[in-house]
Scaffold this motif. Structure first.
Motif, mmCIF file in Angstrom:
data_model
loop_
_atom_site.group_PDB
_atom_site.id
_atom_site.type_symbol
_atom_site.label_atom_id
_atom_site.label_comp_id
_atom_site.label_asym_id
_atom_site.label_seq_id
_atom_site.Cartn_x
_atom_site.Cartn_y
_atom_site.Cartn_z
ATOM 1 N N ALA A 152 19.308 0.420 19.544
ATOM 2 C CA ALA A 152 18.391 1.527 19.301
ATOM 3 C C ALA A 152 17.979 1.579 17.834
ATOM 4 C CB ALA A 152 19.044 2.851 19.721
ATOM 5 N N HIS A 153 18.928 1.335 16.941
ATOM 6 C CA HIS A 153 18.640 1.358 15.507
ATOM 7 C C HIS A 153 17.641 0.259 15.141
ATOM 8 C CE1 HIS A 153 19.379 1.299 11.143
ATOM 9 N NE2 HIS A 153 19.941 2.491 11.290
ATOM 10 N N LEU A 154 17.838 -0.934 15.685
ATOM 11 C CA LEU A 154 16.914 -2.033 15.422
ATOM 12 C C LEU A 154 15.512 -1.688 15.905
ATOM 13 C CD1 LEU A 154 16.361 -4.991 14.571
ATOM 14 C CD2 LEU A 154 17.029 -5.651 16.892
ATOM 15 N N LEU A 155 15.410 -1.096 17.077
ATOM 16 C CA LEU A 155 14.100 -0.747 17.621
ATOM 17 C C LEU A 155 13.416 0.316 16.763
ATOM 18 C CD1 LEU A 155 14.976 -0.671 21.429
ATOM 19 C CD2 LEU A 155 13.748 -2.455 20.181
ATOM 20 N N CYS A 156 14.186 1.283 16.265
ATOM 21 C CA CYS A 156 13.614 2.307 15.380
ATOM 22 C C CYS A 156 13.073 1.660 14.107
ATOM 23 C CB CYS A 156 14.656 3.356 15.022
ATOM 24 S SG CYS A 156 15.100 4.474 16.363
ATOM 25 N N GLU A 157 13.854 0.742 13.552
ATOM 26 C CA GLU A 157 13.407 0.071 12.331
ATOM 27 C C GLU A 157 12.093 -0.668 12.551
ATOM 28 O OE1 GLU A 157 14.527 -4.004 10.232
ATOM 29 O OE2 GLU A 157 16.179 -2.570 10.075
ATOM 30 N N LEU A 158 12.026 -1.450 13.614
ATOM 31 C CA LEU A 158 10.811 -2.213 13.881
ATOM 32 C C LEU A 158 9.627 -1.298 14.161
ATOM 33 C CD1 LEU A 158 12.340 -5.072 16.040
ATOM 34 C CD2 LEU A 158 11.476 -5.256 13.696
ATOM 35 N N TYR A 159 9.871 -0.213 14.872
ATOM 36 C CA TYR A 159 8.811 0.764 15.150
ATOM 37 C C TYR A 159 8.202 1.253 13.835
ATOM 38 C CZ TYR A 159 6.599 5.017 17.011
ATOM 39 O OH TYR A 159 5.705 6.015 17.340
ATOM 40 N N LEU A 160 9.054 1.641 12.873
ATOM 41 C CA LEU A 160 8.560 2.187 11.609
ATOM 42 C C LEU A 160 7.930 1.107 10.733
ATOM 43 C CD1 LEU A 160 11.284 4.797 10.614
ATOM 44 C CD2 LEU A 160 9.125 5.140 11.799
ATOM 45 N N ARG A 161 8.466 -0.099 10.777
ATOM 46 C CA ARG A 161 7.865 -1.179 9.984
ATOM 47 C C ARG A 161 6.465 -1.508 10.490
ATOM 48 N NH1 ARG A 161 12.317 -5.840 9.890
ATOM 49 N NH2 ARG A 161 10.575 -7.012 8.990
ATOM 50 N N TYR A 162 6.272 -1.509 11.802
ATOM 51 C CA TYR A 162 4.926 -1.723 12.339
ATOM 52 C C TYR A 162 4.000 -0.559 11.994
ATOM 53 C CZ TYR A 162 5.541 -6.012 15.064
ATOM 54 O OH TYR A 162 5.718 -7.324 15.429
ATOM 55 N N ALA A 163 4.513 0.653 12.083
ATOM 56 C CA ALA A 163 3.691 1.814 11.747
ATOM 57 C C ALA A 163 3.256 1.771 10.284
ATOM 58 C CB ALA A 163 4.462 3.100 12.036
ATOM 59 N N ALA A 164 4.150 1.307 9.407
ATOM 60 C CA ALA A 164 3.872 1.305 7.974
ATOM 61 C C ALA A 164 2.723 0.377 7.600
ATOM 62 C CB ALA A 164 5.127 0.923 7.193
ATOM 63 N N ILE A 165 2.524 -0.712 8.348
ATOM 64 C CA ILE A 165 1.443 -1.643 8.031
ATOM 65 C C ILE A 165 0.153 -1.278 8.757
ATOM 66 C CG2 ILE A 165 2.994 -3.557 7.488
ATOM 67 C CD1 ILE A 165 2.305 -4.715 10.289
ATOM 68 N N GLY A 166 0.171 -0.165 9.486
ATOM 69 C CA GLY A 166 -1.033 0.251 10.199
ATOM 70 C C GLY A 166 -1.345 -0.599 11.406
ATOM 71 N N TRP A 167 -0.294 -1.060 12.097
ATOM 72 C CA TRP A 167 -0.503 -1.877 13.295
ATOM 73 C C TRP A 167 -1.383 -1.119 14.277
ATOM 74 C CZ3 TRP A 167 -0.039 -6.803 13.951
ATOM 75 C CH2 TRP A 167 -0.012 -7.343 15.246
ATOM 76 N N PRO A 168 -2.493 -1.729 14.714
ATOM 77 C CA PRO A 168 -3.481 -0.966 15.482
ATOM 78 C C PRO A 168 -3.103 -0.661 16.922
ATOM 79 C CG PRO A 168 -4.145 -3.266 15.307
ATOM 80 C CD PRO A 168 -2.925 -3.106 14.448
ATOM 81 N N ASP A 169 -2.125 -1.363 17.473
ATOM 82 C CA ASP A 169 -1.764 -1.180 18.873
ATOM 83 C C ASP A 169 -0.497 -0.356 19.005
ATOM 84 O OD1 ASP A 169 -3.897 -2.866 19.655
ATOM 85 O OD2 ASP A 169 -2.656 -4.625 19.232
ATOM 86 N N LYS A 170 -0.261 0.173 20.181
ATOM 87 C CA LYS A 170 0.984 0.873 20.456
ATOM 88 C C LYS A 170 2.153 -0.097 20.330
ATOM 89 C CE LYS A 170 3.387 3.494 24.083
ATOM 90 N NZ LYS A 170 3.323 4.023 25.477
ATOM 91 N N PHE A 171 3.269 0.400 19.760
ATOM 92 C CA PHE A 171 4.436 -0.456 19.569
ATOM 93 C C PHE A 171 4.930 -0.976 20.918
ATOM 94 C CE2 PHE A 171 9.073 -1.000 19.452
ATOM 95 C CZ PHE A 171 9.193 -1.912 18.424
ATOM 96 N N ALA A 172 5.021 -2.292 21.021
ATOM 97 C CA ALA A 172 5.546 -2.935 22.229
ATOM 98 C C ALA A 172 6.217 -4.233 21.790
ATOM 99 C CB ALA A 172 4.437 -3.211 23.241
#
Length: 251
Positions: A167-187
């Motif tokens: 769960a911690h790893l998934l949270c980290e990746l979610y926020l790292r993608y959000a930080a770069i402005g990833w245009p798609d929903k996290f998957a």
């Protein structure tokens, strides 16, 4: 486990946002000239299939690499053939910015999914650090954040239960993608084997952990991709504190 891939470098626009510049902008107030130079550096790239080496352990690094699209990893192969993944690299990440100082790779960097990888020569990096002080500061910031992430991974693997590790790893990746402005929903399109190698657990154990998180409604699994229906709930479950990512609160 990974194959060498030697297609010619392509010279042209990537057709996508410059996620490297977006990430570095957290480390310094980049100006138009900085963005223009980063755009130029990202023009030489190679499309690489999954499970191929960008650079292998023991190689003399000719280029610095940056991930433009896809997911790659730092890894080592143990004597018995098992793989240990020590870092996940997503769009915007430099793979080996300072490795030229050491002269030889002490680990391998390989693709986990199909990737587009920028190849930047040593001389271009040296000129960048001398002529663009804001980019130089941002790159040092990125290096320090990489070290902070490594420290958190050590805590995660050493002290947290495997379900909270995942769960911690998934949270980290979610926020790292959000930080770069990833245009798609996290998957997240990593396999259970890749997640197991990242967390240092068996594939069977990883399957059980994913099934438990899914049963509790903390993640969803569709088309072999992991999505997060409620990031706040997953962060609470994993006791996730994002401070080590060194991102501003608004990000």
């Amino acid at each position: 486990m990974f194959e060498r891939h030697s297609d010619f470098l392509r010279d042209g626009g990537t057709g996508m946002r410059n996620f490297v510049a977006r990430k570095l902008s957290y480390g310094a107030a980049l100006q138009d000239s900085d963005h223009a130079r980063l755009d130029e550096l990202m023009r030489h790239w190679k499309a690489m299939p999954a499970k191929s080496d960008i650079i292998s352990q023991g190689d003399d690094p000719e280029y610095v690499h940056a991930i433009l699209d896809g997911i790659s990893c730092r890894y080592k192969i143990l004597p018995d053939g098992r793989r240990s993944i020590m870092d996940l690299l997503i769009p915007g990440d430099f793979c080996d910015m300072n490795i030229a100082i050491l002269g030889r790779m002490d680990h391998s960097i390989g693709t986990l999914t199909p990737c587009r990888v920028a190849f930047i020569s040593r001389s271009e990096i040296e000129d960048l650090l001398l002529d663009f002080p804001r980019i130089a500061r941002a790159m040092w910031w990125a290096t320090l954040v990489d070290e902070a992430i490594l420290r958190e991974w050590l805590v995660n693997m050493g002290q947290r239960r495997s379900d909270r590790q995942m769960a911690h790893l998934l949270c980290e990746l979610y926020l790292r993608y959000a930080a770069i402005g990833w245009p798609d929903k996290f998957a997240l399109a990593l396999t259970q084997e890749q997640l197991a190698d990242t967390l240092g657990i068996t594939v069977v154990h990883a399957q059980r952990v994913i099934a438990a998180l899914r049963q509790d409604g903390l993640i969803e699994l569709r088309d072999r991709q992991i999505t997060i229906p409620d990031i706040a709930r997953l962060m609470e479950f994993s006791e996730f504190n994002p401070d080590y990512l060194h991102l501003p609160p608004e990000s």
